[in-house]
Design an enzyme around this catalytic site. Structure first.
Site, PDB file in Angstrom:
ATOM      1  N   GLY A  94      38.165  59.115  88.978  1.00 12.17           N
ATOM      2  CA  GLY A  94      36.874  59.471  89.545  1.00 12.17           C
ATOM      3  C   GLY A  94      35.745  58.577  89.096  1.00 12.17           C
ATOM      4  N   ASP A 127      29.382  62.110  88.758  1.00  7.20           N
ATOM      5  CA  ASP A 127      28.495  60.972  89.034  1.00  7.20           C
ATOM      6  C   ASP A 127      29.180  59.625  88.818  1.00  7.20           C
ATOM      7  OD1 ASP A 127      28.574  60.668  86.264  1.00  7.20           O
ATOM      8  OD2 ASP A 127      26.534  61.392  85.939  1.00  7.20           O
ATOM      9  N   ARG A 178      39.105  48.974  78.909  1.00  8.99           N
ATOM     10  CA  ARG A 178      40.277  49.488  78.196  1.00  8.99           C
ATOM     11  C   ARG A 178      41.514  48.683  78.579  1.00  8.99           C
ATOM     12  NH1 ARG A 178      41.403  55.760  78.914  1.00  8.99           N
ATOM     13  NH2 ARG A 178      42.119  55.171  80.988  1.00  8.99           N
ATOM     14  N   ASP A 254      47.939  64.630  83.430  1.00 10.96           N
ATOM     15  CA  ASP A 254      47.368  63.345  83.827  1.00 10.96           C
ATOM     16  C   ASP A 254      46.928  62.530  82.614  1.00 10.96           C
ATOM     17  OD1 ASP A 254      45.417  65.641  84.021  1.00 10.96           O
ATOM     18  OD2 ASP A 254      43.983  63.994  84.018  1.00 10.96           O
ATOM     19  N   ASN A 255      47.040  63.107  81.416  1.00  8.09           N
ATOM     20  CA  ASN A 255      46.702  62.387  80.187  1.00  8.09           C
ATOM     21  C   ASN A 255      47.943  62.096  79.351  1.00  8.09           C
ATOM     22  OD1 ASN A 255      43.979  62.377  80.793  1.00  8.09           O
ATOM     23  ND2 ASN A 255      43.547  64.236  79.643  1.00  8.09           N
ATOM     24  N   ASP A 264      43.143  58.403  76.918  1.00 13.25           N
ATOM     25  CA  ASP A 264      42.023  59.291  77.247  1.00 13.25           C
ATOM     26  C   ASP A 264      41.563  60.106  76.044  1.00 13.25           C
ATOM     27  OD1 ASP A 264      41.695  58.359  79.769  1.00 13.25           O
ATOM     28  OD2 ASP A 264      42.913  59.879  80.723  1.00 13.25           O
TER      29      ASP A 264
END
Length: 487
Positions: A94, A127, A178, A254-255, A264
Site C-alpha cells: 500500500g 496515505d 530496504r 503477509d509478514n 517488517d
C-alpha cells in the site's frame, strides 16, 4: 565491482516479468528536496554501489524512487494475508515499491524495495507515506538483527522527504530503502491460490524454488520440498528470535517470508525483564503475538502456506493433505533442535550435553528469571563472568539468591565455556528506552543519538568503554513499553 556511476546501476525486473499478475507497475511520489538521514555504507558496498554516489543528489533521488535506472520496472506487489487470524484476500504494497533486483558483489540476487514512497492501488485508504520514527526503527532493529547473526531484511538508507505525515500528531516524512533476498511471503502464495489460477500458483512456486531453495528442484516433489525448506527456515528463524528475547509484534502471514528472513519491523521490541507473556504492540490487545506464542504462530502461518500450496503437492487432495501434514509436522523437531542448540551455546555447554541436560536446566533458569523480573540480556551476558568465577554480575540481578546459588552450582559443575557464551550473548541490543530516545531526537533533527545507538548495536558482542549506558536496562520509571506500527 563497485558502481560509481548511477547511470550504470542495473535493476532487474524478474518478479515483475515472471509474475505480472501479482504486481502493478507504479512510480514513487516525487520528493522535491530529499535529505539523507542515514546511509548504510557497508551494505551499499556489498551491493556494489558507491556510497559517495548514493549521497549525491541523483543518489538520493534513486533512494526515494524518483530516479529509475533504464530498464527497471518498479512495481507494487500484491499479496493476501491473515491479519490477527482473519483473512484479507487483497493486501499488497500500500505504501511500498519493489524497484527491482540487484546482483550484489557475491553474485546474489537481492531486492531493492521502498517503504513510504506514496499511495499505490493497494493503499486501502492509507496515505501511502511513512514518518521518520518508524522508518528509523526498522533501520536500527534490522541492522541490529543482522549483527546478531539472525536472518533479516536490511536497511540501506532512510531519506527525509520534507513532507509532513499525519499520525497521532504531524510528523516529518521519510522513505526507507530496504534490501531483501526477496519479498515473497506466505501471503504471496495465499494471493495466488485465492486467484484460482493454478498456473500462476505453480509459476510462483517455481520462482521461489529458483530464488531461495534451488535444491528443491531436484526433489521428487519439488514444491513439497520447497514447503519443507520454508518450514525448516522459519523454525530456525523464530528460535533465534526467542533466544535473544525479540518480539516481532505482528506475525501476520503477509509478514512471513519464504526466504526465512525477518521482515517488517513495525511494533517490535526486545524484552527487558524476562516475561513469556511480553507484548509491546498497541494493536495486539489479546496477546496473539506475545513472546511465548511466536513458535505456535509461526507453525500456524505455515499451515496456511500448506493450504495455499496443496494443489502443488499432489493431484489427489487427500494425498496432498497427508503430505502437507507430514511436512508441517517436522516444524516442532526443527524448532526444538534450533532452540536447544542455541540454549546450549547461551549456557556455554558442550555438544555432548544433550536436550536431557540443557532443557531442564534452562526451564528452571527461565522460571527464576521470570519470578525475579530479571533483565534477559544483562543476565545472560553476566553469566559469562560467572563461568569465569565471578558470579556477581548475574547474581546481583536476582532477588532469590538461594535459588540462584543452587542453580548456578549445578550449572558450573558442567564446566561452561565463557568464550562461547561471550560470542553468543550480546552486550548491546536496541534497548527500548534508547530506541525511543534516538527516534525522538531524530524526529527533532538531532541524529547524534541514533548514530551512537547504531555504533553499539551493530557490534553487539564486543564490550567497549564509553558505551556502558547502551548495555544497561531502562530506569524503573521508564514504565510499560508500547510500540506502534506507524501506518
Amino acid at each position: 565491482m563497485i558502481i560509481s556511476s548511477l547511470s550504470a546501476v542495473s535493476l532487474q525486473g524478474g518478479f515483475a516479468r515472471e509474475l505480472g499478475e501479482m504486481s502493478v507497475p507504479w512510480r514513487a511520489d516525487e520528493v522535491a528536496d530529499p535529505q539523507l538521514l542515514v546511509l548504510n555504507e557497508p551494505l551499499a558496498t556489498e551491493l556494489g554501489l558507491d556510497p559517495a554516489a548514493l549521497r549525491s543528489p541523483d543518489g538520493l533521488r534513486l533512494l526515494v524512487g524518483n530516479l529509475v535506472p533504464d530498464g527497471a520496472t518498479p512495481v507494487a506487489q500484491a499479496y493476501s494475508g491473515h491479519q490477527f487470524g482473519f483473512f484479507n484476500p487483497r493486501l499488497g504494497d500500500g505504501r511500498a515499491l519493489l524497484l527491482g533486483e540487484l546482483v550484489d558483489t557475491e553474485g546474489r540476487l537481492r531486492d531493492l524495495h521502498l517503504k513510504g514512497s506514496g499511495r499505490t492501488p493497494f493503499a486501502r485508504g492509507g496515505d501511502g507515506l511513512a514518518a521518520i520514527g518508524p522508518m528509523l526503527r526498522e533501520y536500527v532493529v534490522s541492522e541490529a538483527m543482522h549483527a546478531l547473526g539472525i536472518p533479516t531484511t536490511r536497511s540501506l538508507a532512510v531519506v527525509g522527504t520534507g513532507r509532513r505525515v499525519r499520525r497521532e500528531t504531524p510528523q516529518p516524512g521519510a522513505v526507507l530503502a530496504r534490501v531483501a533476498s526477496s519479498h515473497l511471503r506466505v501471503g504471496s502464495f495465499q494471493y495466488a491460490r485465492a486467484s484460482g489460477d493454478a498456473e500462476l500458483l505453480r509459476r510462483l512456486a517455481d520462482h521461489a524454488v529458483a530464488r531461495h531453495h534451488p535444491g528443491a528442484a531436484a526433489a521428487e516433489r519439488p514444491h513439497l520440498a520447497l514447503f519443507e525448506a520454508v518450514v525448516a527456515a522459519q523454525a530456525s528463524l523464530v528460535a533465534q528470535w526467542m533466544l535473544v528475547g525479540f518480539v516481532h509484534g505482528v506475525m501476520n502471514t503477509d509478514n512471513m517470508t519464504i526466504s526465512g528472513e525477518s521482515i517488517d519491523y513495525g511494533p517490535c521490541a526486545f524484552m527487558d525483564a524476562f516475561d513469556p507473556a511480553a507484548v509491546y504492540s498497541s494493536i495486539d490487545e489479546r496477546g496473539r503475538y506475545a513472546y511465548r506464542n511466536q513458535p505456535v504462530v509461526a507453525e500456524w502461518n505455515l499451515a496456511r502456506l500448506a493450504e495455499a500450496m496443496l494443489p502443488l503437492f499432489d493431484e489427489d487432495q487427500e494425498r496432498a493433505v497427508h503430505l502437507a501434514q507430514e511436512a508441517l509436522g517436522a516444524f516442532a523437531g526443527h524448532y526444538s533442535t534450533a532452540w536447544t542448540t542455541g540454549l546450549r551455546a547461551k549456557l556455554g555447554l558442550r555438544p555432548e550435553h544433550g536436550a536431557e541436560v540443557v532443557s531442564p536446566l534452562a526451564e528452571e533458569l527461565f522460571a527464576l528469571l521470570h519470578a525475579n523480573h530479571v533483565d534477559h540480556t544483562s543476565f545472560f551476558r553476566g553469566l559469562g563472568a560467572a563461568a569465569r568465577g565471578d558470579v556477581r554480575p548475574a547474581r546481583d540481578l536476582v532477588l532469590d539468591l538461594r535459588a540462584f546459588d543452587d542453580w548456578a552450582g549445578r550449572w558450573r559443575a558442567l564446566d561452561p565455556d565463557p568464550g562461547v557464551m561471550d560470542r553468543t550473548n550480546p552486550v548491546y541490543i536496541p534497548r527500548n528506552h534508547l530506541v525511543e530516545e534516538a527516534l525522538a531526537a531524530a524526529t527533532g533533527g538531532d541524529l547524534d543519538p541514533l548514530g551512537r545507538l547504531l555504533e553499539a548495536v551493530t557490534a553487539p558482542y564486543e564490550e567497549r568503554p564509553g558505551l556502558e549506558r547502551y548495555a544497561a536496562p531502562a530506569a524503573e520509571d521508564f514504565g510499560p513499553y508500547i510500540t506502534y506500527c506507524g501506518t
